[in-house]
Design a protein around this motif. Structure first.
Motif: not given
Ligand code: ADP
Ligand code: MG
Length: 584
Positions: A32-34, A57-59, A70-72, A76-80, A93-100, A141-143
């Motif tokens: 979903e993040n990708s 891995r995504d592009n 910050l993403s960890f 922390a989220t860039s989405k809302i 995403g919107f909860r900003g908690e998955a990566l953490a 991209g991101t891996e």
């Molecule tokens: P959320 O998806 O709810 O915002 P996550 O913990 O999943 O929270 O991700 C935190 C933030 O990390 C995202 O808001 C996004 O900005 C960034 N991020 C995570 N995965 C990726 C990715 N594959 N490519 C680019 N940015 C990412």
């Protein structure tokens, strides 16, 4: 002072309990993040069902150093940014908690590079602790690589199932998301073996065909219901193409895969009586509705949503599905009404009462009282031993196309034709299997035109587990690729037109109950024996009845079927005398 604030890592581990249930839930969050990052390619590699490694891995847009750090962080989220954003959300995403949460219960390495940036950035977390970071060279991209999930939460780890069950959940996640996003190319590799690869396409039907098989499309009706307030589009399986589980019901609300009992029910309702009891239709439905009309923030893993007007969505779905079905299948349905009344061919326990051969209520009642009496008798008689049957016996014929009645030296023997034949077929298949080669005891039939079976990725992985076992039982397969299995030959007990269905249903059984990997050959033997056996309710001529009784006699363990039900009951002369009060 007893109250204190919890440390951040511990809070994340607690949150992980909700967000990260198993490898598949990690995978879902990462894909979903990708997608949120605008990726058009998403490659996934798993090891040991995701328990050892989940790599994706995504592009997509990638992140700069600050964002990656910050993403960890929790929340922390860039989405809302505001509550209003949440109300009209269009990202996953919107909860900003998955990566953490993921980082708190595993070893995570993230490599990321913004499209415009010259180099990338790497960051490593273990059990929620920041271990290392630095500038690196990598593709835009991101891996993200997640190792050793739940290494520090053994209680959670204990709840995980076998590697193959966890893999099945992961395949389902990828399949589901890939269905909703045809314009993104996906690949999935497990332990170095490619399980799924779909190219990007503008056409959602092409994607559905690539994932679920083109046969599924041929056997389905298109659904298209477009109104100013709601769009419902997709395909829905034709009556008769149903499963005993809800496994192939894919529902997307505004692009989010969700499950919703009420919508599934609306689809079932659309079939009316065209759907046999306890079966579930197959469908892929995409509902698009004003984001203000649905609340997506009702489940930590975002698996369900809440509609502002659930009643209206229900009615619209019902109408959409009904219109689709009626348009595509109205003419063929009237010819197929038999489907709902006939006992299912594979159901060995289908009752006599529902047999299509029953003439009237009276005879059903008689048959039932009769068998009831027999059952009581069987309790009275000692265990029936494996015995000789044919010698000195006369055959009276078939009762209700289900039981063979015969006179034997000590009374009246009643044989359950399905149970008896099941034991015969089981022992034959077993003998063949134990020979472990194709020159075994069973006659094999080659098909004039080899049969083709299309398998989805999930099915292919289940099929892999049973291919060699089936080959030992007399099936001959050609080397297969791209999700198509070619069957050249099968044991002669299986009719050509049944073989595809038989293999497909074995594969479904394995997927549905992948937990019990033990004794797989034994399970397949029982299933195949049941499928090869004459059915309850099938008329047999006298010769066929004799053959069955004779074969039963020559078979070992012939007193019960492989599931342990008796193959026959004996009403002894002694018992008859007592029942007619000839004997005190
Ligand atoms: P959320 O998806 O709810 O915002 P996550 O913990 O999943 O929270 O991700 C935190 C933030 O990390 C995202 O808001 C996004 O900005 C960034 N991020 C995570 N995965 C990726 C990715 N594959 N490519 C680019 N940015 C990412
Ligand atoms: Mg996310």
């Amino acid at each position: 002072m007893k109250i204190h604030l919890l440390p951040d890592t511990l809070i994340s581990q607690i949150a992980a309990g909700e967000v990260v249930e198993r490898p598949a839930s990690v995978l879902k969050e990462l894909i979903e993040n990708s997608i949120d990052a605008g990726a058009t390619i998403c490659d996934i590699e798993l090891e040991q069902g995701g328990l050892k490694t989940i790599a994706i891995r995504d592009n997509g847009c990638g992140m700069n150093r600050t964002d990656a750090q910050l993403s960890f962080a929790r929340h922390a989220t860039s989405k809302i940014a505001t509550f209003d954003d949440l109300i009209s959300i269009d990202s996953f995403g919107f909860r900003g908690e998955a990566l953490a949460a993921i980082a708190s219960v595993s070893h995570v390495t993230m490599k990321t590079r913004e499209q415009s940036s010259e180099h990338g950035y790497e960051i490593v977390y273990q059990g929620g602790l920041h271990i290392a970071d630095g500038t690196i060279g990598c593709a835009p991209g991101t891996e993200i690589v997640v190792h050793n999930l739940f290494f520090n939460t053994p209680a959670r780890k204990k709840f995980l199932k076998t590697e193959s069950t966890e893999l099945q959940h992961c395949i389902l996640v990828v399949t589901t998301i890939a269905l909703a996003y045809p314009t993104i190319a996906f690949s999935l590799t497990h332990n170095g073996r490619e399980l799924l690869r779909v190219a990007a396409t503008q056409d959602s039907l092409t994607r559905i065909g690539a994932l679920l098989g083109t046969q599924f499309i041929r056997d389905s009706a298109p659904v298209e219901f477009i109104t100013p307030s709601i769009d419902i589009q997709g395909i829905i399986g034709k009556p008769g193409m149903t499963l005993s589980s809800k496994r192939h019901q894919y529902l997307f609300v505004n692009g989010r895969p969700v499950s919703d009992a009420s919508i599934s029910h609306a689809v079932v309702e659309a079939y009316g009586t065209r759907l046999p009891a306890r079966t579930y239709p197959l469908f892929v439905l995409c509902i698009d509705i004003d984001p203000k009309e649905v609340d997506v923030n009702v489940h930590p893993r975002k698996l369900t949503v809440k509609f502002a007007e659930p009643g209206r969505v229900y009615r619209d779905t019902l109408q959409a599905a009904k219109a689709g079905l009626d348009k595509a299948f109205l003419s063929s349905i009237s010819m197929r009404t038999d489907m709902t009344v006939r006992p299912r061919a594979t159901d060995p326990y289908a009752s006599i009462a529902s047999s299509s051969n029953v003439k009237d209520k009276h005879s059903i009642q008689e048959a039932l009282t009769f068998t009831e009496a027999m059952l009581k008798v069987s309790h009275a008689t000692d265990d029936i031993k494996d015995t000789r049957l044919v010698k000195n016996s006369t055959l009276f014929g078939q009762l209700e196309n289900s039981y063979i009645l015969m006179h034997s030296s000590d009374g009246l023997t009643i044989i359950d034709q399905h149970a008896a034949h099941e034991r015969i077929q089981y022992e034959k298949l077993k003998a063949q299997y134990e020979e472990k080669n194709n020159k075994g005891t069973l006659p094999i039939q080659y098909f004039l035109v080899p049969l083709q079976i299309e398998l989805t990725a999930a099915e292919a992985s289940a099929y892999n587990k049973i291919e060699t076992i089936l080959a030992c039982m007399g099936f001959i397969f050609e080397h297969w690729s791209g999700g198509v299995v070619i069957v050249q030959a099968a044991p002669a007990a299986f009719k050509e037109k049944e073989t595809v269905h038989i293999i497909k249903s074995l594969v479904s059984e394995i997927i549905e109950d992948s937990a019990s990997t033990s004794a797989l050959p034994e399970r397949l033997l029982k299933s195949l024996a049941c499928k090869a056996a004459v059915k309850f309710g099938m008329p047999l001529n006298t010769e066929e009845q004799y053959e069955l009784v004779e074969a039963l006699e020559k078979t070992v363990h012939n007193a019960t079927c492989p599931h342990g039900r008796p193959t026959r009951l004996l009403l002894s002369l002694d018992e008859l005398e007592r029942r007619f009060y000839r004997k005190k």
